[in-house]
Scaffold this motif. Structure first.
Motif, PDB file in Angstrom:
ATOM      1  N   LEU A 116       0.804  -1.212   0.000  1.00  0.00           N
ATOM      2  CA  LEU A 116       0.000   0.000   0.000  1.00  0.00           C
ATOM      3  C   LEU A 116       0.846   1.274   0.000  1.00  0.00           C
ATOM      4  O   LEU A 116       0.469   2.269  -0.617  1.00  0.00           O
ATOM      5  CB  LEU A 116      -0.952  -0.014   1.192  1.00  0.00           C
ATOM      6  N   SER A 117       1.983   1.237   0.660  1.00  0.00           N
ATOM      7  CA  SER A 117       2.831   2.435   0.704  1.00  0.00           C
ATOM      8  C   SER A 117       3.305   2.812  -0.696  1.00  0.00           C
ATOM      9  O   SER A 117       3.421   3.998  -1.016  1.00  0.00           O
ATOM     10  CB  SER A 117       4.024   2.228   1.639  1.00  0.00           C
ATOM     11  N   PHE A 118       3.550   1.810  -1.555  1.00  0.00           N
ATOM     12  CA  PHE A 118       3.954   2.109  -2.925  1.00  0.00           C
ATOM     13  C   PHE A 118       2.775   2.632  -3.752  1.00  0.00           C
ATOM     14  O   PHE A 118       2.956   3.466  -4.634  1.00  0.00           O
ATOM     15  CB  PHE A 118       4.588   0.881  -3.588  1.00  0.00           C
ATOM     16  N   ALA A 119       1.579   2.131  -3.481  1.00  0.00           N
ATOM     17  CA  ALA A 119       0.387   2.651  -4.161  1.00  0.00           C
ATOM     18  C   ALA A 119       0.199   4.121  -3.814  1.00  0.00           C
ATOM     19  O   ALA A 119      -0.049   4.952  -4.703  1.00  0.00           O
ATOM     20  CB  ALA A 119      -0.850   1.848  -3.773  1.00  0.00           C
ATOM     21  N   VAL A 120       0.360   4.447  -2.534  1.00  0.00           N
ATOM     22  CA  VAL A 120       0.255   5.852  -2.101  1.00  0.00           C
ATOM     23  C   VAL A 120       1.325   6.681  -2.795  1.00  0.00           C
ATOM     24  O   VAL A 120       1.041   7.757  -3.335  1.00  0.00           O
ATOM     25  CB  VAL A 120       0.375   5.968  -0.562  1.00  0.00           C
ATOM     26  N   LEU A 121       2.553   6.183  -2.796  1.00  0.00           N
ATOM     27  CA  LEU A 121       3.655   6.900  -3.448  1.00  0.00           C
ATOM     28  C   LEU A 121       3.359   7.146  -4.923  1.00  0.00           C
ATOM     29  O   LEU A 121       3.541   8.255  -5.436  1.00  0.00           O
ATOM     30  CB  LEU A 121       4.962   6.125  -3.285  1.00  0.00           C
ATOM     31  N   GLY A 122       2.882   6.122  -5.613  1.00  0.00           N
ATOM     32  CA  GLY A 122       2.562   6.261  -7.035  1.00  0.00           C
ATOM     33  C   GLY A 122       1.465   7.281  -7.277  1.00  0.00           C
ATOM     34  O   GLY A 122       1.543   8.080  -8.214  1.00  0.00           O
ATOM     35  N   MET A 123       0.448   7.273  -6.432  1.00  0.00           N
ATOM     36  CA  MET A 123      -0.651   8.229  -6.594  1.00  0.00           C
ATOM     37  C   MET A 123      -0.185   9.650  -6.289  1.00  0.00           C
ATOM     38  O   MET A 123      -0.567  10.592  -6.984  1.00  0.00           O
ATOM     39  CB  MET A 123      -1.828   7.829  -5.712  1.00  0.00           C
ATOM     40  N   VAL A 124       0.659   9.798  -5.285  1.00  0.00           N
ATOM     41  CA  VAL A 124       1.196  11.130  -4.969  1.00  0.00           C
ATOM     42  C   VAL A 124       2.080  11.619  -6.116  1.00  0.00           C
ATOM     43  O   VAL A 124       1.945  12.766  -6.564  1.00  0.00           O
ATOM     44  CB  VAL A 124       1.963  11.108  -3.619  1.00  0.00           C
ATOM     45  N   LEU A 125       2.972  10.766  -6.614  1.00  0.00           N
ATOM     46  CA  LEU A 125       3.842  11.170  -7.720  1.00  0.00           C
ATOM     47  C   LEU A 125       3.025  11.490  -8.977  1.00  0.00           C
ATOM     48  O   LEU A 125       3.299  12.479  -9.669  1.00  0.00           O
ATOM     49  CB  LEU A 125       4.875  10.086  -8.020  1.00  0.00           C
ATOM     50  N   GLY A 126       2.032  10.650  -9.275  1.00  0.00           N
ATOM     51  CA  GLY A 126       1.170  10.910 -10.429  1.00  0.00           C
ATOM     52  C   GLY A 126       0.420  12.218 -10.291  1.00  0.00           C
ATOM     53  O   GLY A 126       0.270  12.978 -11.258  1.00  0.00           O
ATOM     54  N   THR A 127      -0.031  12.504  -9.082  1.00  0.00           N
ATOM     55  CA  THR A 127      -0.738  13.760  -8.830  1.00  0.00           C
ATOM     56  C   THR A 127       0.200  14.946  -8.968  1.00  0.00           C
ATOM     57  O   THR A 127      -0.182  15.982  -9.539  1.00  0.00           O
ATOM     58  CB  THR A 127      -1.394  13.729  -7.432  1.00  0.00           C
ATOM     59  N   ILE A 128       1.428  14.811  -8.513  1.00  0.00           N
ATOM     60  CA  ILE A 128       2.417  15.892  -8.656  1.00  0.00           C
ATOM     61  C   ILE A 128       2.671  16.195 -10.128  1.00  0.00           C
ATOM     62  O   ILE A 128       2.723  17.357 -10.538  1.00  0.00           O
ATOM     63  CB  ILE A 128       3.724  15.546  -7.910  1.00  0.00           C
ATOM     64  N   VAL A 129       2.816  15.141 -10.942  1.00  0.00           N
ATOM     65  CA  VAL A 129       3.022  15.352 -12.382  1.00  0.00           C
ATOM     66  C   VAL A 129       1.795  16.022 -12.993  1.00  0.00           C
ATOM     67  O   VAL A 129       1.919  16.947 -13.807  1.00  0.00           O
ATOM     68  CB  VAL A 129       3.366  14.024 -13.094  1.00  0.00           C
ATOM     69  N   CYS A 130       0.606  15.598 -12.586  1.00  0.00           N
ATOM     70  CA  CYS A 130      -0.630  16.231 -13.061  1.00  0.00           C
ATOM     71  C   CYS A 130      -0.660  17.705 -12.651  1.00  0.00           C
ATOM     72  O   CYS A 130      -0.990  18.573 -13.453  1.00  0.00           O
ATOM     73  CB  CYS A 130      -1.842  15.482 -12.515  1.00  0.00           C
ATOM     74  N   TYR A 131      -0.306  17.967 -11.390  1.00  0.00           N
ATOM     75  CA  TYR A 131      -0.216  19.355 -10.913  1.00  0.00           C
ATOM     76  C   TYR A 131       0.760  20.164 -11.762  1.00  0.00           C
ATOM     77  O   TYR A 131       0.506  21.330 -12.076  1.00  0.00           O
ATOM     78  CB  TYR A 131       0.279  19.395  -9.464  1.00  0.00           C
ATOM     79  N   LEU A 132       1.880  19.567 -12.100  1.00  0.00           N
ATOM     80  CA  LEU A 132       2.899  20.268 -12.886  1.00  0.00           C
ATOM     81  C   LEU A 132       2.349  20.675 -14.253  1.00  0.00           C
ATOM     82  O   LEU A 132       2.446  21.839 -14.654  1.00  0.00           O
ATOM     83  CB  LEU A 132       4.132  19.383 -13.034  1.00  0.00           C
ATOM     84  N   PHE A 133       1.752  19.709 -14.953  1.00  0.00           N
ATOM     85  CA  PHE A 133       1.146  20.016 -16.253  1.00  0.00           C
ATOM     86  C   PHE A 133       0.065  21.083 -16.100  1.00  0.00           C
ATOM     87  O   PHE A 133       0.004  22.042 -16.876  1.00  0.00           O
ATOM     88  CB  PHE A 133       0.524  18.754 -16.872  1.00  0.00           C
ATOM     89  N   GLY A 134      -0.802  20.884 -15.123  1.00  0.00           N
ATOM     90  CA  GLY A 134      -1.906  21.813 -14.915  1.00  0.00           C
ATOM     91  C   GLY A 134      -1.444  23.213 -14.574  1.00  0.00           C
ATOM     92  O   GLY A 134      -1.992  24.200 -15.072  1.00  0.00           O
ATOM     93  N   THR A 135      -0.424  23.314 -13.734  1.00  0.00           N
ATOM     94  CA  THR A 135       0.058  24.637 -13.308  1.00  0.00           C
ATOM     95  C   THR A 135       0.742  25.373 -14.446  1.00  0.00           C
ATOM     96  O   THR A 135       0.537  26.581 -14.613  1.00  0.00           O
ATOM     97  CB  THR A 135       1.023  24.487 -12.107  1.00  0.00           C
ATOM     98  N   ILE A 136       1.540  24.669 -15.210  1.00  0.00           N
ATOM     99  CA  ILE A 136       2.190  25.313 -16.370  1.00  0.00           C
ATOM    100  C   ILE A 136       1.122  25.830 -17.325  1.00  0.00           C
ATOM    101  O   ILE A 136       1.162  26.979 -17.772  1.00  0.00           O
ATOM    102  CB  ILE A 136       3.158  24.335 -17.066  1.00  0.00           C
ATOM    103  N   TRP A 137       0.147  24.992 -17.630  1.00  0.00           N
ATOM    104  CA  TRP A 137      -0.941  25.362 -18.553  1.00  0.00           C
ATOM    105  C   TRP A 137      -1.749  26.526 -17.984  1.00  0.00           C
ATOM    106  O   TRP A 137      -2.015  27.506 -18.688  1.00  0.00           O
ATOM    107  CB  TRP A 137      -1.822  24.137 -18.758  1.00  0.00           C
TER     108      TRP A 137
END
Length: 181
Positions: A116-137
């Protein structure tokens, strides 16, 4: 030597369609905020569940189908909107960033099953990348700096997104087990 084409099974197609439909139902339900063009959306919650149920490949396909449905004009995006203008608008970067969220989160869920800790990590990292794209746009669309974009498009949403990740990590594995049965 003859090779057979690989097709989706009926179960896989049904699950992809089901998760796409769920995204179409929950995606438009959003809470507008007075200080930001970015509403609180349930799309990422569905995507977090989707990676548990479908895995990387099929959750990404499901989301892309949802994105195409919205792109052609059906009102499946936040606030019951749709069409190319929505994707080209201030929140378009988040809509595109969700593709990377499914790939990254799905990778962690699939490759570290039961951890589960890796699932959380993956979701947090995926969300950060989404935030990055969204913020630049968002920053380009509103003609504001990146830090200002974080202020209106990321920081207010972090607590809610962490709650969504927690909910998905608690319920997602149970849904996955039920689907596998």
């Amino acid at each position: 030597m003859e090779t057979k084409a690989k097709f989706l099974t009926t179960k896989q197609m049904t699950l992809i369609a089901l998760m796409t439909a769920l995204t179409c139902i929950l995606g438009p339900l959003s809470i507008p905020l007075p200080f930001s063009p970015v509403p609180i959306s349930f799309t990422n919650l569905v995507l977090y569940f989707s990676v548990f149920v479908l895995g990387t490949k099929f959750s990404t396909i499901s989301y892309i189908v949802y994105l195409l449905i919205g792109l052609v004009g059906l009102p499946v995006f936040s606030g019951f909107s749709g069409g190319p203008a929505k994707v080209a608008g201030p929140t378009g970067g988040y809509l595109l960033g969700f593709v990377f969220l499914t790939v990254i989160a799905g990778f962690f869920v699939e490759h570290f099953k039961g951890k589960l800790s890796f699932a959380v990590l993956g979701m947090v990292l995926g969300t950060i990348v989404c935030y990055l794209f969204g913020t630049i746009w968002l920053s380009m669309q509103l003609n504001i700096g990146f830090v200002a974009g974080l202020g209106v498009g990321v920081f207010p949403y972090i607590p809610g997104d962490l709650v969504k990740i927690a909910i998905a990590c608690i319920i997602g594995p149970k849904i996955r087990r039920a689907v596998v049965r």
